[in-house]
Design a protein around this motif. Structure first.
Motif, PDB file in Angstrom:
ATOM      1  N   THR A  72       0.643  -1.526   0.172  1.00  0.00           N
ATOM      2  CA  THR A  72      -0.256   0.000   0.204  1.00  0.00           C
ATOM      3  C   THR A  72       0.611   1.211  -0.136  1.00  0.00           C
ATOM      4  O   THR A  72       0.583   2.246  -0.769  1.00  0.00           O
ATOM      5  N   THR A  73       2.149   1.432   0.469  1.00  0.00           N
ATOM      6  CA  THR A  73       2.732   2.503   0.129  1.00  0.00           C
ATOM      7  C   THR A  73       4.489   1.590  -0.396  1.00  0.00           C
ATOM      8  O   THR A  73       4.335  -0.090  -0.594  1.00  0.00           O
ATOM      9  N   ALA A  74       5.491   2.650  -1.326  1.00  0.00           N
ATOM     10  CA  ALA A  74       5.884   2.402  -2.299  1.00  0.00           C
ATOM     11  C   ALA A  74       7.468   1.578  -0.839  1.00  0.00           C
ATOM     12  O   ALA A  74       8.168   2.099  -0.404  1.00  0.00           O
ATOM     13  N   PRO A  98       9.327  -1.248 -10.571  1.00  0.00           N
ATOM     14  CA  PRO A  98      10.210  -1.924  -8.869  1.00  0.00           C
ATOM     15  C   PRO A  98      10.437  -0.671  -8.375  1.00  0.00           C
ATOM     16  O   PRO A  98      10.420   0.225  -8.400  1.00  0.00           O
ATOM     17  N   ASN A  99      10.100  -0.742  -6.618  1.00  0.00           N
ATOM     18  CA  ASN A  99      10.903  -0.137  -5.901  1.00  0.00           C
ATOM     19  C   ASN A  99      11.957   0.244  -5.582  1.00  0.00           C
ATOM     20  O   ASN A  99      12.871   1.478  -5.497  1.00  0.00           O
ATOM     21  N   ASP A 100      12.399  -1.217  -5.841  1.00  0.00           N
ATOM     22  CA  ASP A 100      14.177  -1.338  -6.024  1.00  0.00           C
ATOM     23  C   ASP A 100      14.454  -2.888  -7.041  1.00  0.00           C
ATOM     24  O   ASP A 100      13.646  -3.530  -6.516  1.00  0.00           O
ATOM     25  N   PRO A 101      14.652  -2.324  -8.002  1.00  0.00           N
ATOM     26  CA  PRO A 101      15.222  -3.325  -8.752  1.00  0.00           C
ATOM     27  C   PRO A 101      15.906  -4.622  -8.684  1.00  0.00           C
ATOM     28  O   PRO A 101      16.200  -5.584  -8.663  1.00  0.00           O
ATOM     29  N   ASP A 102      17.565  -4.156  -7.883  1.00  0.00           N
ATOM     30  CA  ASP A 102      17.850  -4.955  -7.017  1.00  0.00           C
ATOM     31  C   ASP A 102      17.059  -5.694  -6.057  1.00  0.00           C
ATOM     32  O   ASP A 102      17.246  -7.193  -5.536  1.00  0.00           O
ATOM     33  N   ALA A 103      16.548  -5.025  -5.405  1.00  0.00           N
ATOM     34  CA  ALA A 103      15.737  -6.135  -3.992  1.00  0.00           C
ATOM     35  C   ALA A 103      14.689  -7.053  -4.747  1.00  0.00           C
ATOM     36  O   ALA A 103      14.502  -8.112  -3.912  1.00  0.00           O
ATOM     37  N   VAL A 104      14.359  -6.957  -6.194  1.00  0.00           N
ATOM     38  CA  VAL A 104      13.252  -7.724  -6.633  1.00  0.00           C
ATOM     39  C   VAL A 104      13.429  -8.487  -7.559  1.00  0.00           C
ATOM     40  O   VAL A 104      12.928  -9.529  -7.447  1.00  0.00           O
TER      41      VAL A 104
END
Length: 335
Positions: A72-74, A98-104
């Protein structure tokens, strides 16, 4: 800002363009699934609910269903949790902003290993963690429009605060890297004094803008906001007794967020694109990947329904040009 399992190994050639091992892996998902999982940066953002509607339009035309899920939040960690859960249902495809490409990246690679078609939209994932990216417009066009719309209001000069979305978002980094040399070449008297994340949220944008302007009011010409929440910058100025007509706010915006301010003359212009069209094109590209008609080389064209024929270059599907919103046209856009 859609999960798909590859139906058969006949898709190996198409899948191999960005993830050569994915097509060779054992399929962990259903070969009959017609579900595309769409993971936005945050589900509550009107921008992404508009993307959901465009994806559902295309899905209805092509015989898929859309599962719109996410934080529900970034929040990058929330996206990872969403993706792990989505894989349990063995979808046909996953598409993510993605909010963070490395994380996903790890979970996206896991999805491809299971035969799921993986794409990114609005903000790119790591190239080896997706099969293609659907770009809302050319990055150069977006970056230049962000700069030009502010330059028009400040005679191409001044010192500016720039509020991004999240510090890790790939699209933000790309636009900034294109904006800086463009400013240096075309508007050498314009300077970005500081870059601060605003988290795509009006309240956060208000907070960071207020904090910065409290210390730098006298030497700030204008404020760029290139994530969501532009109205927060206007509110910050008003609380500090600054007239936004004298200290312009420009950049990227969500029409529903700035409509009132734009009609009041507090924002002259801002830039975006159609999230519905971006997600619509994404579903058509996913369908092409599943059916084996997506170009194996990663270069070619895509038949994208009502959008016509779109160009694909290096596994980037380009949808169109950015839109400049003004008081004259903003009511045409409902997201």
């Amino acid at each position: 800002m859609a999960a798909a399992v590859v139906a058969t190994c006949a898709l190996a050639a198409a899948c191999s363009t960005n993830a050569p091992d994915a097509a060779k892996a054992d399929t962990g998902g259903s070969t009959t699934s017609k579900t595309i999982v769409l993971v936005p940066k945050q589900t509550s953002d009107p921008f992404f609910t508009a993307a959901e509607s465009g994806a559902k339009e295309a899905a209805g035309q092509l015989g898929y269903s859309i599962n719109y899920v996410g934080p529900t939040t970034a929040d990058a960690a929330g996206q990872v949790t969403t993706l792990e859960s989505a894989l349990q249902s063995h979808p046909a495809a996953i598409t993510i902003a993605p909010n963070d490409p490395d994380a996903v990246a790890p979970v996206l690679k896991k999805a491809m290993e299971q035969g799921v078609v993986v794409s990114a939209f609005n903000a790119d994932a790591a190239p080896d963690a997706r099969q293609f990216f659907v770009s809302q417009a050319s990055d150069e066009g977006i970056a230049e429009a962000i700069v030009d719309t502010m330059a028009e209001q400040t005679n191409g000069q001044g010192t500016f605060l720039l509020v991004t979305s999240t510090a890790t978002a790939a699209n933000q980094k790309t636009w900034l890297n294109l904006m800086k040399p463009y400013i240096a070449k075309k508007y050498p008297n314009m300077k970005i004094a500081q870059i601060i994340p605003g988290n795509d949220d009006p309240a956060t944008v208000l907070q960071v803008t207020s904090s910065y302007l409290s210390a730098h009011k006298s030497d700030t010409t204008g404020v760029w906001v290139i994530g969501g929440g532009m109205s927060g910058a206007v509110r910050a100025m008003q609380q500090l007794g600054i007239d936004p007509k004298q200290m312009p706010v420009a950049g990227l915006c969500i029409p529903s967020d700035v409509r009132e301010d734009m009609h009041a003359g507090l924002i002259k212009n801002c830039v975006l694109w159609s999230p519905a069209d971006t997600a619509y094109a994404d579903v058509y590209a996913i369908d092409a990947m599943i059916k084996g008609t997506y170009p194996e080389s990663g270069n070619g064209t895509l038949d994208a329904g009502r959008l016509g024929t779109l160009q694909i270059k290096d596994n980037v599907v380009e949808v169109g040009d950015p839109i400049t919103f003004t008081a004259d046209n903003i009511d045409q856009y409902k997201f």
